[in-house]
Design a protein around this motif. Structure first.
Motif, PDB file in Angstrom:
ATOM      1  N   ALA A 334       0.830  -1.206   0.000  1.00 10.70           N
ATOM      2  CA  ALA A 334       0.000   0.000   0.000  1.00 10.70           C
ATOM      3  C   ALA A 334       0.864   1.256   0.000  1.00 10.70           C
ATOM      4  O   ALA A 334       0.620   2.205  -0.764  1.00 10.70           O
ATOM      5  CB  ALA A 334      -0.935  -0.002   1.215  1.00 10.70           C
ATOM      6  N   ASN A 335       1.878   1.258   0.866  1.00 13.11           N
ATOM      7  CA  ASN A 335       2.758   2.423   0.923  1.00 13.11           C
ATOM      8  C   ASN A 335       3.561   2.603  -0.359  1.00 13.11           C
ATOM      9  O   ASN A 335       3.796   3.717  -0.813  1.00 13.11           O
ATOM     10  CB  ASN A 335       3.713   2.277   2.113  1.00 13.11           C
ATOM     11  N   TRP A 336       3.968   1.481  -0.953  1.00 16.85           N
ATOM     12  CA  TRP A 336       4.700   1.580  -2.217  1.00 16.85           C
ATOM     13  C   TRP A 336       3.846   2.200  -3.299  1.00 16.85           C
ATOM     14  O   TRP A 336       4.293   3.073  -4.044  1.00 16.85           O
ATOM     15  CB  TRP A 336       5.154   0.192  -2.679  1.00 16.85           C
ATOM     16  N   LEU A 337       2.582   1.777  -3.411  1.00 12.58           N
ATOM     17  CA  LEU A 337       1.722   2.291  -4.464  1.00 12.58           C
ATOM     18  C   LEU A 337       1.465   3.785  -4.288  1.00 12.58           C
ATOM     19  O   LEU A 337       1.491   4.555  -5.251  1.00 12.58           O
ATOM     20  CB  LEU A 337       0.396   1.527  -4.477  1.00 12.58           C
ATOM     21  N   ILE A 338       1.238   4.210  -3.052  1.00  9.28           N
ATOM     22  CA  ILE A 338       1.018   5.640  -2.793  1.00  9.28           C
ATOM     23  C   ILE A 338       2.253   6.441  -3.198  1.00  9.28           C
ATOM     24  O   ILE A 338       2.160   7.500  -3.833  1.00  9.28           O
ATOM     25  CB  ILE A 338       0.671   5.861  -1.303  1.00  9.28           C
ATOM     26  N   LYS A 339       3.434   5.930  -2.844  1.00  5.58           N
ATOM     27  CA  LYS A 339       4.670   6.624  -3.185  1.00  5.58           C
ATOM     28  C   LYS A 339       4.904   6.623  -4.695  1.00  5.58           C
ATOM     29  O   LYS A 339       5.305   7.634  -5.281  1.00  5.58           O
ATOM     30  CB  LYS A 339       5.846   5.953  -2.483  1.00  5.58           C
ATOM     31  N   ALA A 340       4.609   5.491  -5.355  1.00  9.51           N
ATOM     32  CA  ALA A 340       4.816   5.391  -6.796  1.00  9.51           C
ATOM     33  C   ALA A 340       3.922   6.368  -7.545  1.00  9.51           C
ATOM     34  O   ALA A 340       4.352   7.035  -8.498  1.00  9.51           O
ATOM     35  CB  ALA A 340       4.552   3.956  -7.265  1.00  9.51           C
ATOM     36  N   LEU A 341       2.673   6.477  -7.145  1.00 10.94           N
ATOM     37  CA  LEU A 341       1.754   7.400  -7.807  1.00 10.94           C
ATOM     38  C   LEU A 341       2.172   8.848  -7.572  1.00 10.94           C
ATOM     39  O   LEU A 341       2.058   9.699  -8.466  1.00 10.94           O
ATOM     40  CB  LEU A 341       0.327   7.170  -7.300  1.00 10.94           C
ATOM     41  N   ASP A 342       2.661   9.124  -6.364  1.00 12.78           N
ATOM     42  CA  ASP A 342       3.121  10.477  -6.067  1.00 12.78           C
ATOM     43  C   ASP A 342       4.336  10.845  -6.925  1.00 12.78           C
ATOM     44  O   ASP A 342       4.411  11.945  -7.473  1.00 12.78           O
ATOM     45  CB  ASP A 342       3.464  10.583  -4.584  1.00 12.78           C
ATOM     46  N   GLN A 343       5.268   9.917  -7.061  1.00 13.20           N
ATOM     47  CA  GLN A 343       6.439  10.174  -7.893  1.00 13.20           C
ATOM     48  C   GLN A 343       6.047  10.316  -9.363  1.00 13.20           C
ATOM     49  O   GLN A 343       6.625  11.118 -10.091  1.00 13.20           O
ATOM     50  CB  GLN A 343       7.448   9.036  -7.729  1.00 13.20           C
TER      51      GLN A 343
END
Length: 492
Positions: A334-343
């Protein structure tokens, strides 16, 4: 040399990409619709993810033992970089076309000229041609069998309203006499808009002439000889139609008033609206300096948060090592996906800002100021790899006062060695050729050699074959074709 087993110790370097890094890179090239689908699947697969804004109770500080550090659980995607930075990728990361050097799955240019492909949003609720005809066919049919065949024919029409399937094939497929199919076709051709159900352009125009009560023997001959109309054979047409100049001009004007593709008035299949990723507007500060306000379109930004309360609840109920491991994995995902979308969003904004900077003249004064621009130029300016820029500009759109454009549109080759020494954009040259041809005197049509001369006077040093290629690319005929067309236009 002795042959036998032995042990060797070798040292080498290789690029190892985690599945998460590979997925983060692929996210760059996804369109809005694809991102929406991806996020929807992630919401279904991960119970810790939820859509929407961060809730008030989640913003409140909680005891450290009950409130996990989200960032600590996030995998490092950029090789030790900061999560707030835009995502860049290294050469060799994914598949690359070694012949062209293009890393994107598809490099789509922007055809056209003028203000370029302004992509207007179309409503998906537009009534389709088939729906429009279906509402009329019942009352127009003499019996149920004819109505059934007519509805079948409506389903075979293309988006322009033409029927390309032979009547004999329709009769064989439905196991009915061909005479019944012809009767049903007559019903379809009686519907609005007039001209649908035609099997050729001549038949389409003839149906409209009959509707207007203008299908006399002279008009019939004119419609049967459309190839002569296209060639501008005025003298021949007047002779075979047996009319004088005044009558011929009137017939030609009537013919121009007919619609060669009546079905295009209606929507075909539901169309997808083009939703821009980047919004651009001009601004002026307090001191009168003009600039640009560049923003991401918030409507296209996925809103994902980790449901911390649910995480704490699940963690309290995890009694074995397997359950705790599964929960940790879901939290990390979940945290990876949030970070990936933000980047992803930061990278899009960074690339778009540089494009606006490079093409400042276009946004201020139009396509004539479009500069030659390459992926490498933008990549070097923002210190990213070319492949990153290629992925970011695929399937991404920018909206400004001049319309909505795909980011790929702003990358054009330089031609002609302009007055500033850097050459001119191919789109700018096409726009100038179109302007010269539109403004030419019908009695003095510009040849390609003359266009070369005029363009050279404006700083575009082009070969004749290049001018001819660009002229044909934007749909402008040769000097002979334009002379005939404008002669016919003058008679109308």
């Amino acid at each position: 040399m002795a042959l036998g087993p032995r042990l060797d110790l070798r040292q080498s370097q290789s690029l190892v990409m985690t599945p998460q890094l590979q997925q983060a890179i692929k996210l760059l090239a996804l369109s809005n619709l694809e991102i929406e689908t991806f996020v929807g699947e992630a919401l279904e697969a991960n119970p810790l993810l939820e859509a929407g804004e961060v809730r008030a109770e989640d913003r409140e500080a909680s005891p450290e033992s009950d409130q996990p550090d989200i960032h600590d659980a996030t995998p490092d995607m950029d090789g030790g970089g900061n999560g707030d930075e835009a995502l860049d990728i290294d050469p060799g990361a994914l598949d690359v076309d070694r012949d062209t050097g293009d890393w994107s799955a598809e490099h789509s240019g922007a055809g056209g000229v003028g203000e370029a492909p302004d992509l207007e949003n179309r409503s998906s609720d537009d009534l389709s041609l088939a729906d429009h005809l279906e509402t009329q066919v019942g009352p127009a049919s003499p019996d149920a069998v004819t109505e059934f065949i007519a509805r079948h024919i409506i389903g075979l029409l293309d988006e322009a309203g033409y029927l390309s399937t032979p009547l004999s094939d329709i009769a064989a497929n439905l196991a009915v006499p061909q005479a019944s199919v012809e009767e049903a076709l007559h019903v379809v051709q009686s519907l609005d808009p007039t001209g649908v159900g035609a099997r050729s352009l001549s038949e389409c125009l003839a149906l409209q002439a009959k509707e207007a009560d203008r299908y006399d023997p002279c008009m019939e001959v004119l419609i049967d000889n459309l190839e002569l109309v296209a060639k501008g054979a005025v003298a021949h047409l007047k002779r075979i139609c047996s009319v004088d100049d005044e009558d011929f001009a009137e017939m030609l004007s009537e013919l121009r008033g007919y619609d060669p593709k009546p079905g295009l008035k209606f929507g075909g299949s539901p169309s997808t609206s083009v939703v821009p990723d980047v919004l651009l507007k001009g601004v002026t500060d307090a001191e009168g300096n003009e600039g640009w306000d560049i923003q991401l379109n918030e409507e296209t930004l996925p809103r994902l948060v980790v449901n911390r309360s649910y995480y704490v609840e699940l963690r309290a109920g995890a009694t074995n090592k397997e359950a705790k491991g599964w929960l940790s994995e879901k939290l990390a995902d979940a945290n990876w996906l949030i970070k990936a979308l933000d980047q992803r969003q930061k990278t899009i904004l960074k690339v778009a800002a540089e494009i606006v900077k490079q093409q400042h003249g276009f946004f201020k004064r139009g396509v004539s100021e479009l500069r030659p621009l390459t992926l490498r130029t933008v990549a070097e300016a923002i210190e990213m790899h070319e492949s990153t820029v290629s992925r970011v500009t695929s399937n991404k759109f920018l909206h400004c006062e001049r319309g909505t454009f795909e980011l790929k549109y702003f990358f054009t080759s330089g031609v002609g060695g302009g007055t500033d020494g850097e050459g001119a954009s191919a789109e700018a040259v096409k726009a100038r050729i179109k302007a010269l041809c539109d403004a030419e005197d019908p009695k003095k049509i510009l040849s390609d050699d003359k266009l070369v001369e005029l363009l050279k006077g404006e700083g575009f040093d082009l070969a004749r074959r290049t001018v001819a290629k660009y002229r044909e690319a934007i749909g402008i005929g040769s000097s002979v074709q334009r002379r005939r067309a404008k002669k016919l236009a003058g008679m109308g």
